[in-house]
Design a protein around this motif. Structure first.
Motif, PDB file in Angstrom:
ATOM      1  N   LEU A 119       0.833  -1.202   0.000  1.00 56.97           N
ATOM      2  CA  LEU A 119       0.000   0.000   0.000  1.00 56.97           C
ATOM      3  C   LEU A 119       0.874   1.262   0.000  1.00 56.97           C
ATOM      4  O   LEU A 119       0.726   2.165   0.832  1.00 56.97           O
ATOM      5  N   VAL A 120       1.787   1.307  -0.972  1.00 54.94           N
ATOM      6  CA  VAL A 120       2.706   2.434  -1.126  1.00 54.94           C
ATOM      7  C   VAL A 120       2.510   3.023  -2.515  1.00 54.94           C
ATOM      8  O   VAL A 120       2.500   2.297  -3.524  1.00 54.94           O
ATOM      9  N   HIS A 121       2.345   4.331  -2.559  1.00 56.53           N
ATOM     10  CA  HIS A 121       2.170   5.034  -3.826  1.00 56.53           C
ATOM     11  C   HIS A 121       3.518   5.557  -4.311  1.00 56.53           C
ATOM     12  O   HIS A 121       4.235   6.234  -3.565  1.00 56.53           O
ATOM     13  N   HIS A 122       3.864   5.219  -5.575  1.00 55.66           N
ATOM     14  CA  HIS A 122       5.103   5.684  -6.188  1.00 55.66           C
ATOM     15  C   HIS A 122       4.758   6.783  -7.181  1.00 55.66           C
ATOM     16  O   HIS A 122       3.981   6.567  -8.109  1.00 55.66           O
ATOM     17  N   GLU A 123       5.361   7.936  -6.982  1.00 52.35           N
ATOM     18  CA  GLU A 123       5.141   9.043  -7.903  1.00 52.35           C
ATOM     19  C   GLU A 123       6.468   9.680  -8.267  1.00 52.35           C
ATOM     20  O   GLU A 123       7.436   9.663  -7.484  1.00 52.35           O
ATOM     21  N   GLN A 124       6.508  10.242  -9.433  1.00 57.32           N
ATOM     22  CA  GLN A 124       7.727  10.816  -9.974  1.00 57.32           C
ATOM     23  C   GLN A 124       7.696  12.326  -9.791  1.00 57.32           C
ATOM     24  O   GLN A 124       6.716  12.989 -10.144  1.00 57.32           O
TER      25      GLN A 124
ATOM     26  N   GLN B 209      12.911  11.659 -10.191  1.00 54.36           N
ATOM     27  CA  GLN B 209      13.130  10.701  -9.122  1.00 54.36           C
ATOM     28  C   GLN B 209      11.772  10.245  -8.574  1.00 54.36           C
ATOM     29  O   GLN B 209      10.811  11.025  -8.511  1.00 54.36           O
ATOM     30  N   TYR B 210      11.720   8.972  -8.203  1.00 49.80           N
ATOM     31  CA  TYR B 210      10.484   8.422  -7.644  1.00 49.80           C
ATOM     32  C   TYR B 210      10.428   8.654  -6.133  1.00 49.80           C
ATOM     33  O   TYR B 210      11.406   8.400  -5.415  1.00 49.80           O
ATOM     34  N   LYS B 211       9.306   9.137  -5.698  1.00 50.08           N
ATOM     35  CA  LYS B 211       9.046   9.303  -4.268  1.00 50.08           C
ATOM     36  C   LYS B 211       7.917   8.355  -3.871  1.00 50.08           C
ATOM     37  O   LYS B 211       7.063   8.015  -4.689  1.00 50.08           O
ATOM     38  N   THR B 212       7.929   7.989  -2.647  1.00 54.55           N
ATOM     39  CA  THR B 212       6.900   7.062  -2.143  1.00 54.55           C
ATOM     40  C   THR B 212       6.061   7.735  -1.067  1.00 54.55           C
ATOM     41  O   THR B 212       6.540   8.595  -0.316  1.00 54.55           O
ATOM     42  N   LYS B 213       4.810   7.348  -1.050  1.00 50.82           N
ATOM     43  CA  LYS B 213       3.874   7.849  -0.032  1.00 50.82           C
ATOM     44  C   LYS B 213       3.034   6.671   0.446  1.00 50.82           C
ATOM     45  O   LYS B 213       2.385   5.996  -0.350  1.00 50.82           O
TER      46      LYS B 213
END
Length: 392
Positions: free
Chosen positions: A88-93, A98-102
């Motif tokens: 349940l981790v969202h990966h966004e660029q 760079q990819y960040k996680t939320k």
């Protein structure tokens, strides 16, 4: 004349209160009506929402669905769903590539956070029941019993005065004894008044009541912080990008870097968040009102019971700062007013006292009942004038 005395005796006998020793404890209310309402809402509402969340999960299956490639088998698609739900981790660029996680873990922890909220809201209630209810119940039982007994003692005293007056051949002797008894304060029963005065110097009950409501406000504030910090950031996020390329799948080229997943339980998440904020916002003024009630006396109850011969807390101005155990006891006496049988009788006597033409001679229930029984509350004028004539 005997008919008048008999009627007076019947009237006084009917005014005596019945003895109810066995049923007192069963009907005693050890929670104020507003406190009970706050408890049911603060504890029961999260449990209701938790059951709603679990029911939605059991009825619709997985609270999310991922869009796997068409060349994936059913088992592979199911693995993607379970793996993304576990992480349940969202990966966004970001702008730099760079990819960040939320983390979206509040969706997974929603039923358990509601259970924790219900437990936290029940802790102040449990504290009150353990720390204050045993002492409060014994105080209420004693005070209710003594208030009714003091009323009965006043009625029995009038019955005794009526018998003495009937047996007395010389009215001067009776009235001299009566005036002497009033001056010596024989008609008073000071145990109850002194007990209530001692409760003014005690602060254990009021401290427990303040602590209970303060903890409710503290846990409500913590709920706001939790919802604002964790729920607000993901409140409108229905889709998220999930990566399963971890462990043995890290170097697999046929596995896409990111899968698009959709949260099917977002509407339940939003309903729970908004309803929690709304309900606890409505509870805050009620809790604050419960605290402000400790800042003023309930003088109506005390004024009614000043008809008792030994109850003059108001007239002696013994009521100081209201933040003490006596004020808490008065609040609970008001909640248990049905257990105070003498309250209704004294309320009627107070109304009749205000309508009588001899207000200056009526101070207590003894004075009023002697008037109803056919005796003057003070020495008749013709006897007073005769004494003055004999002793110029």
């Amino acid at each position: 004349m005997s008919l008048a005395h008999t009627a007076a005796e019947y009237m006084l006998s009917d005014a005596l209160l019945p003895d109810r020793r066995g049923s007192r404890l069963k009907g005693l209310r050890l929670e104020l009506p507003l406190d009970r309402m706050v408890k049911f809402v603060a504890v029961g509402f999260p449990l209701l929402l938790m059951s709603l969340a679990f029911a939605q999960e059991f009825s619709s299956g997985s609270p999310m669905s991922c869009f796997a490639p068409s060349n994936f088998s059913v088992q592979q698609a199911a693995y993607v769903d379970s793996s993304c739900w576990d992480s349940l981790v969202h990966h966004e660029q970001d702008e730099a590539g760079q990819y960040k996680t939320k983390s979206l873990w509040p969706h997974k922890a929603l039923p358990y956070s509601l259970m924790g909220l219900a437990v936290a809201m029940y802790l102040p209630v449990l504290l009150w029941q353990c720390a204050a209810v045993p002492a409060l119940s014994s105080d209420l039982l004693f005070i209710i019993s003594e208030l009714d007994k003091s009323y009965n003692r006043s009625i029995r005293l009038v019955q005794h005065m009526l018998k003495i007056r009937q047996k007395s051949s010389d009215p001067h002797v009776f009235w001299d004894e009566l005036e002497k008894a009033r001056k010596e304060r024989y008609f008073e029963f000071p145990l109850l008044e002194r007990y209530l005065a001692c409760k003014q110097r005690s602060h254990s009950l009021v401290a427990a009541y303040l602590l209970k409501n303060s903890l409710l406000l503290l846990f409500t504030s913590a709920t706001y912080l939790y919802l604002g910090h964790f729920h607000l950031s993901i409140f409108f996020q229905e889709e998220f990008s999930c990566s399963i390329k971890t462990g043995m799948l890290h170097d697999e080229t046929h596995v896409p870097d990111l899968f698009t997943c959709r949260l099917t339980s977002l509407s339940v998440f939003q309903i729970v968040s908004l309803s929690s904020v709304a309900v606890y916002t409505l509870l805050v003024p009620v809790i604050i009102y419960n605290l402000t009630r400790l800042c003023r006396w309930d003088k109506r109850l005390l004024s009614i019971y000043e008809m008792l011969p030994a109850f003059d807390l108001l007239s002696r101005k013994m009521l100081g700062c209201p933040i003490n155990d006596l004020n808490v006891i008065l609040l609970f006496l008001r909640a248990n007013i049905s257990e105070l049988i003498s309250f209704s009788w004294l309320s009627v006597l107070c109304v009749l006292k205000d309508t009588t033409t001899q207000k200056h001679n009526i101070d207590t229930v003894v004075d009023f009942m002697t008037l109803l029984a056919g005796l003057e509350p003070s020495k008749p004028k013709h006897l007073t004038q005769r004494v003055c004539d004999e002793h110029p």
